[in-house]
Design an enzyme around this catalytic site. Structure first.
Site, PDB file in Angstrom:
ATOM      1  N   GLU A  27      11.105  -2.662  57.010  1.00  0.00           N
ATOM      2  CA  GLU A  27      11.355  -4.029  57.303  1.00  0.00           C
ATOM      3  C   GLU A  27      12.938  -3.958  57.952  1.00  0.00           C
ATOM      4  O   GLU A  27      12.770  -5.219  58.597  1.00  0.00           O
ATOM      5  CB  GLU A  27      10.886  -4.577  56.050  1.00  0.00           C
ATOM      6  CG  GLU A  27       9.331  -4.830  56.442  1.00  0.00           C
ATOM      7  CD  GLU A  27       8.776  -3.041  55.607  1.00  0.00           C
ATOM      8  OE1 GLU A  27       9.408  -2.765  55.273  1.00  0.00           O
ATOM      9  OE2 GLU A  27       6.981  -3.794  55.056  1.00  0.00           O
ATOM     10  N   LYS A  65       4.240 -11.083  52.436  1.00  0.00           N
ATOM     11  CA  LYS A  65       4.106  -9.926  53.497  1.00  0.00           C
ATOM     12  C   LYS A  65       2.589  -9.002  52.519  1.00  0.00           C
ATOM     13  O   LYS A  65       1.521  -8.713  52.687  1.00  0.00           O
ATOM     14  CB  LYS A  65       5.616  -8.529  53.789  1.00  0.00           C
ATOM     15  CG  LYS A  65       4.911  -7.703  53.696  1.00  0.00           C
ATOM     16  CD  LYS A  65       6.249  -7.367  55.383  1.00  0.00           C
ATOM     17  CE  LYS A  65       6.076  -6.475  56.352  1.00  0.00           C
ATOM     18  NZ  LYS A  65       5.356  -5.116  56.710  1.00  0.00           N
ATOM     19  N   ASN A  85       4.963  -8.683  61.457  1.00  0.00           N
ATOM     20  CA  ASN A  85       5.873  -7.261  60.778  1.00  0.00           C
ATOM     21  C   ASN A  85       5.217  -6.193  60.568  1.00  0.00           C
ATOM     22  O   ASN A  85       5.973  -5.186  59.221  1.00  0.00           O
ATOM     23  CB  ASN A  85       7.344  -7.632  60.341  1.00  0.00           C
ATOM     24  CG  ASN A  85       8.196  -6.960  60.351  1.00  0.00           C
ATOM     25  OD1 ASN A  85       8.610  -6.343  60.976  1.00  0.00           O
ATOM     26  ND2 ASN A  85       9.530  -6.542  59.371  1.00  0.00           N
ATOM     27  N   ASP A 109       0.954  -9.350  55.791  1.00  0.00           N
ATOM     28  CA  ASP A 109      -0.122  -8.712  56.709  1.00  0.00           C
ATOM     29  C   ASP A 109      -1.291  -7.879  56.719  1.00  0.00           C
ATOM     30  O   ASP A 109      -1.900  -7.285  57.330  1.00  0.00           O
ATOM     31  CB  ASP A 109       0.752  -6.721  56.047  1.00  0.00           C
ATOM     32  CG  ASP A 109       2.438  -6.300  56.074  1.00  0.00           C
ATOM     33  OD1 ASP A 109       2.756  -7.490  56.728  1.00  0.00           O
ATOM     34  OD2 ASP A 109       3.594  -5.251  56.318  1.00  0.00           O
ATOM     35  N   HIS A 162      10.120  -8.315  51.582  1.00  0.00           N
ATOM     36  CA  HIS A 162       9.368  -8.084  50.958  1.00  0.00           C
ATOM     37  C   HIS A 162      10.126  -7.277  49.309  1.00  0.00           C
ATOM     38  O   HIS A 162      10.296  -7.843  48.450  1.00  0.00           O
ATOM     39  CB  HIS A 162       7.599  -7.758  50.588  1.00  0.00           C
ATOM     40  CG  HIS A 162       7.208  -7.134  51.133  1.00  0.00           C
ATOM     41  ND1 HIS A 162       6.598  -5.876  50.946  1.00  0.00           N
ATOM     42  CD2 HIS A 162       8.208  -6.083  52.394  1.00  0.00           C
ATOM     43  CE1 HIS A 162       6.485  -4.834  51.438  1.00  0.00           C
ATOM     44  NE2 HIS A 162       6.943  -4.876  52.367  1.00  0.00           N
ATOM     45  N   ARG A 163      10.456  -6.337  50.121  1.00  0.00           N
ATOM     46  CA  ARG A 163      10.638  -5.059  48.778  1.00  0.00           C
ATOM     47  C   ARG A 163      12.026  -5.530  48.295  1.00  0.00           C
ATOM     48  O   ARG A 163      12.874  -5.214  47.032  1.00  0.00           O
ATOM     49  CB  ARG A 163      10.659  -3.862  49.097  1.00  0.00           C
ATOM     50  CG  ARG A 163       9.423  -3.370  49.325  1.00  0.00           C
ATOM     51  CD  ARG A 163       8.885  -1.944  49.308  1.00  0.00           C
ATOM     52  NE  ARG A 163       7.372  -1.980  49.624  1.00  0.00           N
ATOM     53  CZ  ARG A 163       6.743  -2.573  48.817  1.00  0.00           C
ATOM     54  NH1 ARG A 163       6.537  -2.683  47.499  1.00  0.00           N
ATOM     55  NH2 ARG A 163       4.953  -2.419  49.710  1.00  0.00           N
ATOM     56  N   ASP A 182       8.308   3.464  49.040  1.00  0.00           N
ATOM     57  CA  ASP A 182       8.789   2.519  48.641  1.00  0.00           C
ATOM     58  C   ASP A 182       9.112   1.420  47.118  1.00  0.00           C
ATOM     59  O   ASP A 182      10.202   1.171  47.418  1.00  0.00           O
ATOM     60  CB  ASP A 182       7.226   1.507  48.804  1.00  0.00           C
ATOM     61  CG  ASP A 182       7.208   1.860  50.779  1.00  0.00           C
ATOM     62  OD1 ASP A 182       7.824   2.050  51.561  1.00  0.00           O
ATOM     63  OD2 ASP A 182       6.548   1.278  51.133  1.00  0.00           O
ATOM     64  N   SER A 231       7.877   8.746  60.113  1.00  0.00           N
ATOM     65  CA  SER A 231       7.035   7.285  59.464  1.00  0.00           C
ATOM     66  C   SER A 231       5.369   8.698  59.354  1.00  0.00           C
ATOM     67  O   SER A 231       4.964   9.329  60.670  1.00  0.00           O
ATOM     68  CB  SER A 231       7.626   6.264  60.632  1.00  0.00           C
ATOM     69  OG  SER A 231       5.502   5.763  60.186  1.00  0.00           O
ATOM     70  N   SER A 232       5.213   8.714  58.726  1.00  0.00           N
ATOM     71  CA  SER A 232       3.765   9.480  58.092  1.00  0.00           C
ATOM     72  C   SER A 232       2.835   7.930  58.698  1.00  0.00           C
ATOM     73  O   SER A 232       1.498   8.449  58.635  1.00  0.00           O
ATOM     74  CB  SER A 232       3.758   8.694  55.983  1.00  0.00           C
ATOM     75  OG  SER A 232       3.306   8.211  56.109  1.00  0.00           O
TER      76      SER A 232
END
Ligand code: DC
Length: 675
Positions: A360, A437, A99, A52, A404-405, A332, A182-183
């Site tokens: 994602e 990421k 992404n 990213d 990734h998470r 997250d 989305s903030s």
């Protein structure tokens, strides 16, 4: 970084030690953009080096920002960026942003304003998933100012085209931004608007309830570091005063990623049963809202202490306590709670997480599907998830959805033995490289603090005579599986080399054993060092190989090298090659291979190998040496070269390395718990 198709994590028993976190993704990309828009040079320390941030950096370079690495020793380390100072050098460009929502949203806002005011024209695109992530609310906020933005694909989604304006941008009426999807839309606006506020204020008003407020706090905090003091009225109205312009702070430090910290806080809560797990790079002084994950982890039972730049975690209550939590403030890190819920004493409910669906991947659906594979019962709703732990855990191959998470979260499922699962089961993470990421070395870091029984760490033993291709095969297998590799012959060769240098006689068994016992050997990226000196090519010399063959017949030498060989059995697994890997050193290896080839074929291979190294020999001489050595290795009294009773025999005289590998990987996958 593991770039294998999958990574199998053996069952784990405890965690302890210290991890250092990579820089925060949210801070890194905001700082990069602010530095890129500022006048002058900003030095950024501890920037995250990940997919990213790479796309953001590539974007800034394309726009004409000068980017220089300052400290190449530590990889990315520190960078200096010379900003545009609000002036477009490059008026036309196409940017590919992967992404990375943290690049796409703010660059859309900034470049839309620059294109409109300075006659620019930009195209912004990303990977397929990026083109499914909404951006319409941001475009709708920018258009009333006079920004011209076209959708190149689906309306409401990237790719976008940003065009020159028809008239000056109008800041006279408040800009309305939706806050409940989305903030990042508000963050994008706030980061970009100082481009326009040199002599007029800008006012932003929020429609709907603002979600993920802690991320807005990061934005405001970093804007302040770049000289922009945003005035805010609750979470409804934000004013950037007239006269605001970006001022580089000169240098800025990026703190460790608090969301990344969550995996280690969780690991500590689950598995730091003896010693604490210490996390460095982020601490209680952090500006990142995800640090509030700690409160949630505490309410599940974690014992957490901390200070400036560090956190320490131990297991407290066990099993963990099931919780019912509104996770709007930690979107997250809340994913990590979903996996901690596997170790709780009841049903955990995480609510207010609708934003998971536009990340994602659709994280609610993904989490539910994969947790069920482990045996958990899961109920999912539009904006909540409920998790009840498995009664029987299953060895599952976890799909990670290029998220990734997902990959990082599910590593924690390997602690199932601690939840009473017997026999404990491993976890397979598919496409582990998706952690690139935000945390390319996540699994290496994870394994550095995770502990288990050696016998739970899988070993593949590859034995066979000299020049049978064991080393090449072991290397390919370890690459495919992400396992460590042990070339045990190197240890005998190193002992031989040390004996030559120390003028120790080949028959002086106690002296040779002492030498082997104290071998100061180090392997790194194919380079072998002995006593600090590089010896990679000296080890391959024929005289060294011959002496190795002789001294390897001495029982005390073999015994002296045993402990060193066993120490290579480390997470997540090992491929070991030699003569007695399957028979003596790792008799419990899950797969034992006995690799042979005809003496002629092996002599020919060694001949070609030596020729490429520029060493001249004759084929006949090599064949004779090799037969000599085979005889000695096979006939010695201790640990003679022979196939283990349960070894797979493979004659590769006429097989390519590709087909040998394929055969063995097939057998390996049949033997794994995931078959
Ligand atoms: O595999 P290699 O040629 O690098 O090994 C050098 C010598 O070390 C070989 O002749 C036999 C000995 N060796 C051994 O006895 N046991 C092992 N596990 C590996 C090597």
């Amino acid at each position: 970084m593991y770039s294998t198709d999958h990574l199998d994590i053996p069952p784990l028993l405890s965690a302890a030690g210290t991890v250092r976190l990579p820089g925060s993704k949210s801070i890194s990309n905001r700082v990069l953009l602010l530095a890129g828009l500022s006048e002058g040079t900003t030095v950024i320390h501890d920037l995250l080096d990940s997919d990213d941030t790479q796309v953001m950096l590539a974007g800034l370079r394309t726009l004409g920002c000068r980017v220089e690495a300052i400290d190449t020793e530590t990889g990315f380390g520190s960078l200096s960026i010379s900003g545009l100072g609000g002036r477009l050098d490059v008026r036309e460009a196409a940017l590919f942003l992967g992404n990375a929502g943290t690049a796409m949203r703010p660059l859309t806002a900034a470049l839309a304003m620059l294109a409109a005011t300075q006659n620019g024209c930009f195209e912004l695109s990303g990977v397929a998933r990026m083109h499914e992530r909404p951006i319409g609310d941001l475009v709708d906020a920018l258009r009333p100012l006079g920004c011209r933005i076209d959708y190149l694909g689906q309306p409401g989604f990237p790719p976008l085209k940003l065009l020159p304006g028809n008239e000056p941008l109008d800041l006279s009426v408040p800009i309305r931004v939706r806050g409940d999807v989305s903030s990042q839309f508000l963050t994008a606006m706030l980061l970009a608007l100082p481009l326009l506020t040199a002599d007029q204020p800008a006012v932003v008003e929020i429609d709907g309830e603002l979600i993920s407020k802690p991320y807005i706090e990061i934005t405001l905090n970093l804007l302040a570091r770049f000289g922009i003091k945003v005035q805010r009225d609750g979470w409804q109205r934000f004013v950037i005063p007239s006269g605001s312009r970006y001022q580089s702070p000169g240098s800025i430090h990026v703190e460790g990623d608090a969301s990344s910290a969550s995996y280690f806080v969780a690991l500590g809560a689950i598995a730091a049963t003896e010693q604490p797990l210490r996390i460095e790079g982020v601490g209680t002084d952090s500006i990142q809202g995800d640090l509030r994950f700690i409160e949630a982890a505490r309410s599940m039972g974690a014992e957490v202490s901390g200070g400036a730049g560090w956190i320490e975690v131990r297991r407290g209550r066990w099993p963990l306590a099931a919780i019912d939590l509104d996770c709007n403030h930690i979107p997250d890190a809340a994913m990590t709670l979903a996996v901690m819920a596997l170790y709780a004493d009841g049903t955990t409910r995480l609510s207010h997480i609708a934003s998971w669906r536009v990340k994602e991947t659709d994280r609610i659906a993904a989490m539910a599907t994969e947790l069920r594979k482990l045996g958990a019962s899961v109920v999912e709703g539009a904006d909540f998830i409920e998790i009840t732990p498995p009664t029987v855990w299953k060895a599952a191959a976890i799909h990670t959805y290029d998220d990734h998470r997902m990959a990082m979260c599910f590593s924690l499922a390997a602690c199932n033995a601690l939840a009473g699962q017997s026999p404990a089961v491993p976890v397979r993470i598919l496409d582990p490289k998706c952690v690139g990421k935000t945390f390319p070395d996540y699994f290496e870091t994870f394994f550095s603090v995770a502990h288990t029984r050696p016998e739970w760490i899988p070993v593949i033993a590859v034995d066979g005579p000299t020049a049978s291709g064991k080393g090449t095969l072991a290397g390919v297998l370890s690459d495919k599986l992400g396992y460590h590799v042990l070339d045990s012959g190197v240890l005998y060769r190193a002992t031989a080399l040390a004996a030559i240098d120390a003028r120790i006689d080949a028959t002086d068994e106690p002296a040779l054993a002492a030498l082997a016992e104290g071998l100061d050997i180090n392997f790194k990226g194919g380079v072998v060092r002995l006593g600090g000196e590089e010896v990679t090519s000296r080890l391959r010399q024929e005289d060294v190989g011959l002496l190795a063959s002789r001294i390897s017949a001495l029982p005390q030498v073999r015994q002296a090298l045993l402990r060193l060989q066993l120490s290579f059995r480390r997470l997540p697994g090992l491929v070991a090659d030699g003569r007695d890997m399957g028979t003596v050193v790792f008799p419990d290896a899950r797969l034992k291979v006995y690799l042979t080839a005809s003496a002629e074929a092996r002599a020919q291979r060694r001949f070609s190998q030596l020729a490429t190294m520029g060493l001249s020999t004759t084929l006949e001489g090599l064949l004779a040496d090799l037969q000599d050595r085979d005889a000695r290795d096979q006939n010695r009294a201790v640990a003679p070269l022979k196939p283990a009773a349960d070894a797979v025999l493979l004659d590769n005289s006429t097989l390519s390395i590709g087909s040998s590998t394929e055969t063995l990987l097939n057998i390996w996958s049949q033997r794994s718990s995931f078959a």
